[in-house]
Scaffold this active site. Sequence first.
Site, mmCIF file in Angstrom:
data_model
loop_
_atom_site.group_PDB
_atom_site.id
_atom_site.type_symbol
_atom_site.label_atom_id
_atom_site.label_comp_id
_atom_site.label_asym_id
_atom_site.label_seq_id
_atom_site.Cartn_x
_atom_site.Cartn_y
_atom_site.Cartn_z
ATOM 1 N N TYR A 41 -45.948 -49.210 -50.404
ATOM 2 C CA TYR A 41 -45.678 -50.443 -51.142
ATOM 3 C C TYR A 41 -45.857 -50.225 -52.629
ATOM 4 O O TYR A 41 -46.359 -49.181 -53.071
ATOM 5 C CB TYR A 41 -46.575 -51.578 -50.637
ATOM 6 C CG TYR A 41 -48.019 -51.524 -51.134
ATOM 7 C CD1 TYR A 41 -48.917 -50.591 -50.651
ATOM 8 C CD2 TYR A 41 -48.476 -52.425 -52.101
ATOM 9 C CE1 TYR A 41 -50.230 -50.561 -51.105
ATOM 10 C CE2 TYR A 41 -49.782 -52.407 -52.558
ATOM 11 C CZ TYR A 41 -50.663 -51.465 -52.049
ATOM 12 O OH TYR A 41 -51.955 -51.423 -52.508
ATOM 13 N N LYS A 155 -49.520 -44.706 -52.093
ATOM 14 C CA LYS A 155 -49.681 -46.168 -52.079
ATOM 15 C C LYS A 155 -49.220 -46.668 -50.711
ATOM 16 O O LYS A 155 -48.117 -47.207 -50.545
ATOM 17 C CB LYS A 155 -48.908 -46.813 -53.241
ATOM 18 C CG LYS A 155 -49.504 -48.173 -53.622
ATOM 19 C CD LYS A 155 -49.122 -48.568 -55.016
ATOM 20 C CE LYS A 155 -49.475 -50.003 -55.348
ATOM 21 N NZ LYS A 155 -50.888 -50.346 -55.264
ATOM 22 N N GLU A 187 -62.572 -44.916 -57.827
ATOM 23 C CA GLU A 187 -61.881 -46.095 -58.378
ATOM 24 C C GLU A 187 -62.448 -47.335 -57.722
ATOM 25 O O GLU A 187 -63.485 -47.292 -57.067
ATOM 26 C CB GLU A 187 -60.370 -45.963 -58.145
ATOM 27 C CG GLU A 187 -60.002 -45.805 -56.677
ATOM 28 C CD GLU A 187 -58.512 -45.614 -56.431
ATOM 29 O OE1 GLU A 187 -57.710 -45.912 -57.321
ATOM 30 O OE2 GLU A 187 -58.163 -45.175 -55.317
ATOM 31 N N LEU A 211 -55.614 -43.562 -56.582
ATOM 32 C CA LEU A 211 -54.217 -43.883 -56.849
ATOM 33 C C LEU A 211 -53.989 -43.713 -58.350
ATOM 34 O O LEU A 211 -54.758 -44.265 -59.143
ATOM 35 C CB LEU A 211 -53.900 -45.326 -56.445
ATOM 36 C CG LEU A 211 -52.428 -45.664 -56.645
ATOM 37 C CD1 LEU A 211 -51.584 -45.092 -55.513
ATOM 38 C CD2 LEU A 211 -52.216 -47.154 -56.772
HETATM 39 N N1 PDD Z 1 -53.303 -52.187 -56.565
HETATM 40 N N2 PDD Z 1 -56.101 -48.048 -57.377
HETATM 41 C C1 PDD Z 1 -55.805 -48.695 -56.242
HETATM 42 C C2 PDD Z 1 -56.503 -48.287 -55.001
HETATM 43 C C3 PDD Z 1 -54.870 -49.732 -56.237
HETATM 44 O O1 PDD Z 1 -54.573 -50.376 -55.085
HETATM 45 C C4 PDD Z 1 -54.237 -50.104 -57.462
HETATM 46 C C5 PDD Z 1 -53.226 -51.207 -57.534
HETATM 47 C C6 PDD Z 1 -54.586 -49.400 -58.624
HETATM 48 C C7 PDD Z 1 -53.932 -49.704 -59.947
HETATM 49 O O2 PDD Z 1 -52.596 -49.264 -59.976
HETATM 50 P P1 PDD Z 1 -51.497 -49.941 -60.885
HETATM 51 O O3 PDD Z 1 -51.991 -49.896 -62.280
HETATM 52 O O4 PDD Z 1 -50.293 -49.091 -60.693
HETATM 53 O O5 PDD Z 1 -51.296 -51.365 -60.423
HETATM 54 C C8 PDD Z 1 -55.512 -48.377 -58.544
HETATM 55 C C9 PDD Z 1 -52.278 -53.211 -56.494
HETATM 56 C C10 PDD Z 1 -52.222 -54.080 -57.693
HETATM 57 C C11 PDD Z 1 -52.419 -53.956 -55.179
HETATM 58 O O6 PDD Z 1 -52.645 -53.282 -54.199
HETATM 59 O O7 PDD Z 1 -52.258 -55.168 -55.144
#
Ligand code: PDD
Length: 302
Positions: A41, A155, A187, A211
Amino acid sequence: MTHAAQQLCLPTVYLNGEYMPLENARISPLDRGFIFGDGVYEVIPYYDGRGLRANEHLIRLQRSMEELYMTNPYSLEKWESAINGLIAKNGGGNLAIYIQVTRGVAKRDFPPPAGLTPTVFMMANPLPTPKPEIYVNGISAVSLDDNRWLKCHIKSTALLGAVLLKHESNLLGGDEGIMFRDGYLTESSASNIAAVKNGVILCPPMDNLILGGITYVLMIELAKKAGLPLEVRRVSRKEVRGADELWIMSSTKEVVPIVSLDGRPVGHGIEAGKPGPIFKTMYQLFQNYKRELASAPPQAAE
Ligand code: PDD
């Protein structure tokens, strides 16, 4: 608010090439996304039709599919036009576009069969702009052991590890959980983390343990461009405990300061427990970047 009265997402969704009301969207219970969490996703922020690094999100989507031995069903152009259609049908504004691609429908069996038709689903939600107080008051966090799998760079929709860690953070009284693996910072359950010590921004490396966030990469770029000292390297639990500043970053949260960790204020002296000066600079840099985006033509995928 009762569950029934809650808006689950904006009214029009996209399923396998068609726009439709959410109520009409149907998928098979044998979809491998439902049975195995066998899918990937993305969540892409759009500000008045302008995607913030949308291309980078779509490239990460492609990479996640490659990791799952899946073929991307759409070209970059097809993704862009499908997303733009979804935005238009839901009235525009500031939106979080959620994209999910699963391996498709098959008899329940572990090995992924070849030749399945992937299921493509997209929905839009208003971007949850953080309330201004959050930049003054910050949020709290608790430390947790990162017990997710070792392919956190994908992801994947299989998010049970992250779901439980987020729940446990809340049960422990924290707004967020800060995760450590083998004594080093990884994270948060749905965002990246940076720490500051003695004026240097410390960022965990983008390996298989986290991620590689699009917001994270952007923040690193903005910090470097502004000449802020920054190191991408492993950050120990001890360094995080003694950090002067901590913040989280993601596409939906932008950048949010953590002011308490495990019940103790983050930082030192009179500034302890308050958003720090480097956070404030990063916040401004991010807002400037968004302002530049707003003056670009709509649908600019940058
Ligand atoms: N989550 N780390 C994890 C585990 C994440 O699920 C996300 C983002 C990030 C930040 O990534 P980005 O800057 O590309 O949004 C880091 C999204 C927002 C979610 O699962 O809703």
